[in-house]
Design a protein around this motif. Structure first.
Motif, PDB file in Angstrom:
ATOM      1  N   HIS A  41     -34.342  30.093  26.049  1.00 41.98           N
ATOM      2  CA  HIS A  41     -33.393  29.082  26.547  1.00 41.98           C
ATOM      3  C   HIS A  41     -34.154  27.945  27.242  1.00 41.98           C
ATOM      4  O   HIS A  41     -33.871  26.773  27.024  1.00 41.98           O
ATOM      5  N   LEU A  42     -35.111  28.331  28.107  1.00 40.96           N
ATOM      6  CA  LEU A  42     -35.835  27.326  28.890  1.00 40.96           C
ATOM      7  C   LEU A  42     -36.622  26.372  27.979  1.00 40.96           C
ATOM      8  O   LEU A  42     -36.579  25.154  28.154  1.00 40.96           O
ATOM      9  N   GLU A  43     -37.299  26.944  27.009  1.00 38.57           N
ATOM     10  CA  GLU A  43     -38.099  26.133  26.086  1.00 38.57           C
ATOM     11  C   GLU A  43     -37.178  25.204  25.282  1.00 38.57           C
ATOM     12  O   GLU A  43     -37.477  24.018  25.109  1.00 38.57           O
ATOM     13  N   ALA A  44     -36.064  25.741  24.807  1.00 33.56           N
ATOM     14  CA  ALA A  44     -35.117  24.930  24.029  1.00 33.56           C
ATOM     15  C   ALA A  44     -34.558  23.803  24.905  1.00 33.56           C
ATOM     16  O   ALA A  44     -34.414  22.657  24.460  1.00 33.56           O
ATOM     17  N   LEU A  45     -34.278  24.125  26.158  1.00 32.06           N
ATOM     18  CA  LEU A  45     -33.763  23.121  27.105  1.00 32.06           C
ATOM     19  C   LEU A  45     -34.792  21.999  27.316  1.00 32.06           C
ATOM     20  O   LEU A  45     -34.444  20.812  27.373  1.00 32.06           O
ATOM     21  N   LYS A  46     -36.064  22.368  27.396  1.00 33.18           N
ATOM     22  CA  LYS A  46     -37.124  21.351  27.562  1.00 33.18           C
ATOM     23  C   LYS A  46     -37.188  20.440  26.341  1.00 33.18           C
ATOM     24  O   LYS A  46     -37.295  19.223  26.455  1.00 33.18           O
ATOM     25  N   HIS A  47     -37.101  21.034  25.147  1.00 34.57           N
ATOM     26  CA  HIS A  47     -37.114  20.213  23.927  1.00 34.57           C
ATOM     27  C   HIS A  47     -35.912  19.274  23.921  1.00 34.57           C
ATOM     28  O   HIS A  47     -36.024  18.101  23.570  1.00 34.57           O
ATOM     29  N   PHE A  48     -34.751  19.791  24.291  1.00 29.36           N
ATOM     30  CA  PHE A  48     -33.506  19.016  24.328  1.00 29.36           C
ATOM     31  C   PHE A  48     -33.704  17.813  25.259  1.00 29.36           C
ATOM     32  O   PHE A  48     -33.412  16.671  24.903  1.00 29.36           O
ATOM     33  N   GLU A  49     -34.254  18.091  26.449  1.00 27.55           N
ATOM     34  CA  GLU A  49     -34.456  17.031  27.448  1.00 27.55           C
ATOM     35  C   GLU A  49     -35.368  15.922  26.931  1.00 27.55           C
ATOM     36  O   GLU A  49     -35.144  14.738  27.193  1.00 27.55           O
ATOM     37  N   GLU A  50     -36.412  16.344  26.180  1.00 27.73           N
ATOM     38  CA  GLU A  50     -37.385  15.360  25.679  1.00 27.73           C
ATOM     39  C   GLU A  50     -36.802  14.430  24.620  1.00 27.73           C
ATOM     40  O   GLU A  50     -37.298  13.332  24.415  1.00 27.73           O
ATOM     41  N   LYS A  51     -35.781  14.921  23.909  1.00 26.17           N
ATOM     42  CA  LYS A  51     -35.321  14.179  22.728  1.00 26.17           C
ATOM     43  C   LYS A  51     -34.368  13.038  23.041  1.00 26.17           C
ATOM     44  O   LYS A  51     -34.139  12.175  22.205  1.00 26.17           O
ATOM     45  N   PHE A  52     -33.738  13.073  24.214  1.00 20.70           N
ATOM     46  CA  PHE A  52     -32.721  12.070  24.537  1.00 20.70           C
ATOM     47  C   PHE A  52     -33.006  11.491  25.924  1.00 20.70           C
ATOM     48  O   PHE A  52     -33.819  12.032  26.682  1.00 20.70           O
ATOM     49  N   ASP A  53     -32.274  10.414  26.250  1.00 17.72           N
ATOM     50  CA  ASP A  53     -32.400   9.839  27.579  1.00 17.72           C
ATOM     51  C   ASP A  53     -31.204  10.344  28.390  1.00 17.72           C
ATOM     52  O   ASP A  53     -30.106   9.792  28.289  1.00 17.72           O
ATOM     53  N   PHE A  54     -31.418  11.401  29.157  1.00 19.00           N
ATOM     54  CA  PHE A  54     -30.299  12.031  29.858  1.00 19.00           C
ATOM     55  C   PHE A  54     -30.176  11.581  31.303  1.00 19.00           C
ATOM     56  O   PHE A  54     -31.175  11.484  32.016  1.00 19.00           O
ATOM     57  N   GLU A  55     -28.927  11.374  31.711  1.00 16.81           N
ATOM     58  CA  GLU A  55     -28.671  11.240  33.156  1.00 16.81           C
ATOM     59  C   GLU A  55     -28.687  12.644  33.748  1.00 16.81           C
ATOM     60  O   GLU A  55     -29.256  12.892  34.792  1.00 16.81           O
ATOM     61  N   LYS A  56     -28.026  13.571  33.067  1.00 16.08           N
ATOM     62  CA  LYS A  56     -28.093  14.973  33.482  1.00 16.08           C
ATOM     63  C   LYS A  56     -27.756  15.885  32.322  1.00 16.08           C
ATOM     64  O   LYS A  56     -27.091  15.475  31.363  1.00 16.08           O
ATOM     65  N   ILE A  57     -28.234  17.116  32.446  1.00 19.23           N
ATOM     66  CA  ILE A  57     -27.872  18.146  31.463  1.00 19.23           C
ATOM     67  C   ILE A  57     -27.126  19.244  32.217  1.00 19.23           C
ATOM     68  O   ILE A  57     -27.643  19.808  33.189  1.00 19.23           O
ATOM     69  N   LEU A  58     -25.911  19.517  31.774  1.00 19.69           N
ATOM     70  CA  LEU A  58     -25.098  20.576  32.385  1.00 19.69           C
ATOM     71  C   LEU A  58     -25.378  21.873  31.641  1.00 19.69           C
ATOM     72  O   LEU A  58     -25.215  21.927  30.418  1.00 19.69           O
TER      73      LEU A  58
ATOM     74  N   LYS B 111     -13.863  13.772  30.849  1.00 24.98           N
ATOM     75  CA  LYS B 111     -12.993  13.314  31.944  1.00 24.98           C
ATOM     76  C   LYS B 111     -13.825  13.008  33.195  1.00 24.98           C
ATOM     77  O   LYS B 111     -13.600  12.027  33.882  1.00 24.98           O
ATOM     78  N   ASN B 112     -14.784  13.887  33.474  1.00 27.15           N
ATOM     79  CA  ASN B 112     -15.593  13.736  34.697  1.00 27.15           C
ATOM     80  C   ASN B 112     -16.621  12.616  34.616  1.00 27.15           C
ATOM     81  O   ASN B 112     -16.993  12.054  35.630  1.00 27.15           O
ATOM     82  N   TRP B 113     -17.118  12.360  33.402  1.00 22.56           N
ATOM     83  CA  TRP B 113     -18.132  11.313  33.234  1.00 22.56           C
ATOM     84  C   TRP B 113     -17.640  10.318  32.178  1.00 22.56           C
ATOM     85  O   TRP B 113     -18.196  10.239  31.073  1.00 22.56           O
ATOM     86  N   PRO B 114     -16.587   9.556  32.509  1.00 20.88           N
ATOM     87  CA  PRO B 114     -15.989   8.671  31.498  1.00 20.88           C
ATOM     88  C   PRO B 114     -16.989   7.615  31.014  1.00 20.88           C
ATOM     89  O   PRO B 114     -17.793   7.113  31.793  1.00 20.88           O
ATOM     90  N   GLY B 115     -16.921   7.362  29.728  1.00 23.30           N
ATOM     91  CA  GLY B 115     -17.766   6.314  29.147  1.00 23.30           C
ATOM     92  C   GLY B 115     -19.179   6.777  28.822  1.00 23.30           C
ATOM     93  O   GLY B 115     -19.952   6.031  28.229  1.00 23.30           O
ATOM     94  N   LYS B 116     -19.535   7.977  29.235  1.00 22.27           N
ATOM     95  CA  LYS B 116     -20.892   8.468  28.949  1.00 22.27           C
ATOM     96  C   LYS B 116     -20.953   9.119  27.573  1.00 22.27           C
ATOM     97  O   LYS B 116     -19.987   9.757  27.134  1.00 22.27           O
ATOM     98  N   GLU B 117     -22.086   8.958  26.956  1.00 24.03           N
ATOM     99  CA  GLU B 117     -22.339   9.651  25.689  1.00 24.03           C
ATOM    100  C   GLU B 117     -22.518  11.140  25.998  1.00 24.03           C
ATOM    101  O   GLU B 117     -23.255  11.486  26.920  1.00 24.03           O
ATOM    102  N   LEU B 118     -21.841  12.002  25.255  1.00 26.41           N
ATOM    103  CA  LEU B 118     -21.999  13.442  25.464  1.00 26.41           C
ATOM    104  C   LEU B 118     -22.791  14.030  24.306  1.00 26.41           C
ATOM    105  O   LEU B 118     -22.518  13.738  23.141  1.00 26.41           O
ATOM    106  N   ILE B 119     -23.769  14.853  24.637  1.00 25.66           N
ATOM    107  CA  ILE B 119     -24.581  15.491  23.589  1.00 25.66           C
ATOM    108  C   ILE B 119     -24.561  16.999  23.826  1.00 25.66           C
ATOM    109  O   ILE B 119     -24.935  17.480  24.897  1.00 25.66           O
ATOM    110  N   PHE B 120     -24.071  17.696  22.826  1.00 29.38           N
ATOM    111  CA  PHE B 120     -23.837  19.136  22.939  1.00 29.38           C
ATOM    112  C   PHE B 120     -24.984  19.873  22.248  1.00 29.38           C
ATOM    113  O   PHE B 120     -25.218  19.675  21.050  1.00 29.38           O
ATOM    114  N   PHE B 121     -25.671  20.718  23.005  1.00 31.29           N
ATOM    115  CA  PHE B 121     -26.787  21.498  22.461  1.00 31.29           C
ATOM    116  C   PHE B 121     -26.260  22.704  21.691  1.00 31.29           C
ATOM    117  O   PHE B 121     -25.324  23.378  22.136  1.00 31.29           O
ATOM    118  N   THR B 122     -26.874  23.002  20.559  1.00 30.54           N
ATOM    119  CA  THR B 122     -26.635  24.317  19.971  1.00 30.54           C
ATOM    120  C   THR B 122     -27.886  24.832  19.263  1.00 30.54           C
ATOM    121  O   THR B 122     -28.626  24.051  18.651  1.00 30.54           O
TER     122      THR B 122
END
Ligand code: ATP
Length: 214
Positions: free
Chosen positions: A21-38, A97-108
């Protein structure tokens, strides 16, 4: 990637949260410009029965400790607070709803991606979020490409496939390892500490019953 200040959503059972999970999360973080990852532990996942008696609160705490080193990541207890079955479309709608107008990117992970069209209200998922798919050992890239094309044609889904080399481990394997008194391999150190501290996944006795302490 062009999505700026996006919100990432990384859901899972996390029973327990492991290095895959941790490694996949790191790859996910590197690929996009995130304000935050939930990072969102499920209440009760609809597509798999929970296979241990570890509480939702303990799974949430393992996530909190496991993601400490990733600055943009935070544990979100939305699904656990809601209780009952967890559906990704609801989580994504809540994030919208909580982050209106933000691009949402769903990891799978690629295993989950192949069944995404069978999840509840897939059209709601794809209308609100882009999908980032990361390889998991055992999945064929041709199958992923076919699924991506199917989802694009059927739902106009925007999916990105990544071929990062995964760590070949699952929570199922780790639960077995712990219960057979083997190792704490493939766990972030802080998660291993928490498991020891709380006596989670107690080793089995020869009679097959759980032994309470390590
Ligand atoms: P279990 O063995 O209990 O089914 P799991 O290890 O598959 O659990 P989940 O909590 O179901 O873990 O996974 C959450 C998300 O992380 C899913 O999208 C899954 O595909 C992905 N994932 C899990 N393990 C890995 C891994 N080793 N590499 C890449 N992605 C992973």
């Amino acid at each position: 990637m062009s999505c700026r200040n996006a919100i990432g959503i990384f859901g899972g059972t996390f029973d327990p949260f492991h290095l895959g999970h941790l490694e996949a999360l790191k790859h996910f973080e590197e690929k996009f410009d995130f304000e935050k990852i939930l990072v969102v532990p499920t209440g009760i996942p609809p597509h798999k029965m929970q296979k241990s008696d570890v509480s939702a609160e303990d799974r949430l705490e393992m996530v909190r400790r496991g993601i400490q080193e990733i600055k943009t990541a935070e544990a979100w207890d939305f699904e656990i607070r809601n209780g009952g079955k967890s559906y990704s479309y609801r989580t994504i709608e809540e994030a919208a709803k909580n982050w209106p107008g933000k691009e949402l990117i769903f990891f799978t992970g690629s295993d989950m991606f192949l069944s995404l069209h069978t999840w509840k209200y897939p059209e709601r998922i794809f209308s609100l979020a882009k999908i980032a798919v990361f390889s998991r050992t055992g999945t064929d890239f041709n199958d992923l490409n076919r699924q991506k094309e199917f989802l694009r044609k059927t739902y106009r889904a925007a999916c990105f496939l990544f071929e990062e080399k995964p760590i070949a481990v699952s929570s199922t394997e780790i639960r077995e390892q712990l219960r057979n008194r083997q190792s704490f391999e493939y766990l972030p150190a802080a998660v291993a500490e928490y498991i020891k501290e709380k006596g989670l996944y107690p080793p089995r006795n020869d009679d097959g019953r759980n032994h309470p302490v390590y």
